[in-house]
Design a protein around this motif. Structure first.
Motif, PDB file in Angstrom:
ATOM      1  N   ARG A  16      13.704   0.301   0.382  1.00 28.12           N
ATOM      2  CA  ARG A  16      15.315   0.809   1.307  1.00 28.12           C
ATOM      3  C   ARG A  16      14.679   1.587   2.551  1.00 28.12           C
ATOM      4  N   GLU A  17      13.522   2.445   2.480  1.00 30.40           N
ATOM      5  CA  GLU A  17      13.020   2.994   3.582  1.00 30.40           C
ATOM      6  C   GLU A  17      12.590   1.938   4.975  1.00 30.40           C
ATOM      7  N   LEU A  18      11.936   0.781   4.342  1.00 37.82           N
ATOM      8  CA  LEU A  18      11.666  -0.041   5.219  1.00 37.82           C
ATOM      9  C   LEU A  18      12.771  -0.974   5.926  1.00 37.82           C
ATOM     10  N   GLY A  19      13.829  -0.771   5.278  1.00 38.06           N
ATOM     11  CA  GLY A  19      14.993  -1.748   5.543  1.00 38.06           C
ATOM     12  C   GLY A  19      14.724  -3.114   5.434  1.00 38.06           C
ATOM     13  N   ILE A  20      14.084  -3.485   4.058  1.00 38.54           N
ATOM     14  CA  ILE A  20      13.944  -4.905   3.749  1.00 38.54           C
ATOM     15  C   ILE A  20      14.590  -4.862   2.213  1.00 38.54           C
ATOM     16  N   SER A  21      14.549  -6.272   2.129  1.00 40.36           N
ATOM     17  CA  SER A  21      15.038  -6.472   0.690  1.00 40.36           C
ATOM     18  C   SER A  21      13.995  -6.051  -0.261  1.00 40.36           C
ATOM     19  N   SER A  22      14.703  -5.412  -1.391  1.00 42.02           N
ATOM     20  CA  SER A  22      13.906  -5.012  -2.531  1.00 42.02           C
ATOM     21  C   SER A  22      13.384  -6.190  -3.310  1.00 42.02           C
ATOM     22  N   GLU A  23      13.896  -7.291  -3.415  1.00 40.44           N
ATOM     23  CA  GLU A  23      13.678  -8.253  -4.000  1.00 40.44           C
ATOM     24  C   GLU A  23      12.379  -8.865  -3.354  1.00 40.44           C
ATOM     25  N   SER A  24      12.313  -8.802  -2.096  1.00 40.96           N
ATOM     26  CA  SER A  24      11.244  -9.357  -1.482  1.00 40.96           C
ATOM     27  C   SER A  24      10.007  -8.610  -1.659  1.00 40.96           C
ATOM     28  N   LEU A  25      10.093  -7.239  -1.539  1.00 45.10           N
ATOM     29  CA  LEU A  25       9.115  -6.018  -1.819  1.00 45.10           C
ATOM     30  C   LEU A  25       8.633  -6.151  -3.246  1.00 45.10           C
ATOM     31  N   CYS A  26       9.505  -6.512  -4.120  1.00 45.75           N
ATOM     32  CA  CYS A  26       9.128  -6.694  -5.545  1.00 45.75           C
ATOM     33  C   CYS A  26       8.196  -7.804  -5.910  1.00 45.75           C
ATOM     34  N   GLY A  27       8.635  -8.976  -5.187  1.00 45.93           N
ATOM     35  CA  GLY A  27       7.963 -10.189  -5.313  1.00 45.93           C
ATOM     36  C   GLY A  27       6.588 -10.170  -4.789  1.00 45.93           C
TER      37      GLY A  27
ATOM     38  N   ALA B 234       0.751  -1.199   0.069  1.00 45.40           N
ATOM     39  CA  ALA B 234      -0.206   0.039  -0.052  1.00 45.40           C
ATOM     40  C   ALA B 234       1.049   1.149  -0.051  1.00 45.40           C
ATOM     41  N   LEU B 235       2.192   1.220   0.774  1.00 45.76           N
ATOM     42  CA  LEU B 235       2.975   2.213   0.637  1.00 45.76           C
ATOM     43  C   LEU B 235       3.603   2.658  -0.635  1.00 45.76           C
ATOM     44  N   VAL B 236       3.794   1.645  -1.214  1.00 43.90           N
ATOM     45  CA  VAL B 236       4.298   1.849  -2.667  1.00 43.90           C
ATOM     46  C   VAL B 236       3.307   2.336  -3.489  1.00 43.90           C
ATOM     47  N   ASP B 237       2.088   1.875  -3.563  1.00 44.35           N
ATOM     48  CA  ASP B 237       0.923   2.325  -4.379  1.00 44.35           C
ATOM     49  C   ASP B 237       0.612   3.903  -3.920  1.00 44.35           C
ATOM     50  N   SER B 238       0.562   4.320  -2.627  1.00 49.39           N
ATOM     51  CA  SER B 238       0.215   5.616  -2.346  1.00 49.39           C
ATOM     52  C   SER B 238       1.262   6.732  -2.212  1.00 49.39           C
TER      53      SER B 238
ATOM     54  N   THR C  95       9.412   4.526  -5.832  1.00 50.76           N
ATOM     55  CA  THR C  95       9.524   3.125  -6.577  1.00 50.76           C
ATOM     56  C   THR C  95       9.795   2.007  -5.307  1.00 50.76           C
ATOM     57  N   VAL C  96       9.391   0.759  -5.998  1.00 51.53           N
ATOM     58  CA  VAL C  96       9.488  -0.299  -5.156  1.00 51.53           C
ATOM     59  C   VAL C  96      10.652  -0.236  -4.267  1.00 51.53           C
ATOM     60  N   ILE C  97      11.980  -0.001  -4.795  1.00 56.06           N
ATOM     61  CA  ILE C  97      13.246  -0.193  -4.464  1.00 56.06           C
ATOM     62  C   ILE C  97      13.267   0.857  -3.383  1.00 56.06           C
ATOM     63  N   ALA C  98      12.842   2.161  -3.576  1.00 59.12           N
ATOM     64  CA  ALA C  98      13.103   3.417  -2.693  1.00 59.12           C
ATOM     65  C   ALA C  98      12.038   2.814  -1.351  1.00 59.12           C
ATOM     66  N   VAL C  99      10.946   2.398  -1.581  1.00 57.97           N
ATOM     67  CA  VAL C  99      10.208   2.013  -0.264  1.00 57.97           C
ATOM     68  C   VAL C  99      10.836   0.562   0.616  1.00 57.97           C
TER      69      VAL C  99
END
Length: 99
Positions: free
Chosen positions: A33-44, A19-23, A27-31
């Motif tokens: 990074r902000e959340l401190g999680i893997s960009s690959e995970s969030l992309c998936g 929801a944070l990416v959408d709102s 980018t998915v990568i920026a979000v």
């Protein structure tokens, strides 16, 4: 499959991240990074959520389709094992009846 150091995230956390990416318009990568999680995970997670909403790639499976595929593969594997056992049993009884 994952290492013993793999983090597990709750479904609520995943939904909130998507929801944070959408709102946010970020980018998915920026979000990620902000959340401190893997960009690959969030992309998936994001790709899977879009597929579930019917907005994914044409060949992307929804979660329901993915679960059904997993179930069907398990059933297929069990049936193949049953067939192999029955073939061996048939060969054994044919050999025994020839004596």
């Amino acid at each position: 499959m994952g290492s013993k150091y793999t983090k597990r995230y709750t479904e609520e956390f995943k939904r909130d991240a998507i929801a944070l990416v959408d709102s946010s318009g970020k980018t998915v990568i920026a979000v990620a990074r902000e959340l401190g999680i893997s960009s690959e995970s969030l992309c998936g997670w994001y790709r899977r959520a879009k597929a579930d909403q019917g907005e994914g790639a044409r060949d992307e499976l929804t979660s329901a389709e993915r679960e059904e595929l997993k179930r069907l593969r398990r059933e297929n594997r069990e049936q193949q094992q049953t067939i192999e056992i029955l073939k061996k049993a048939t060969a054994f009884f044919v050999k025994e009846s020839d004596r």
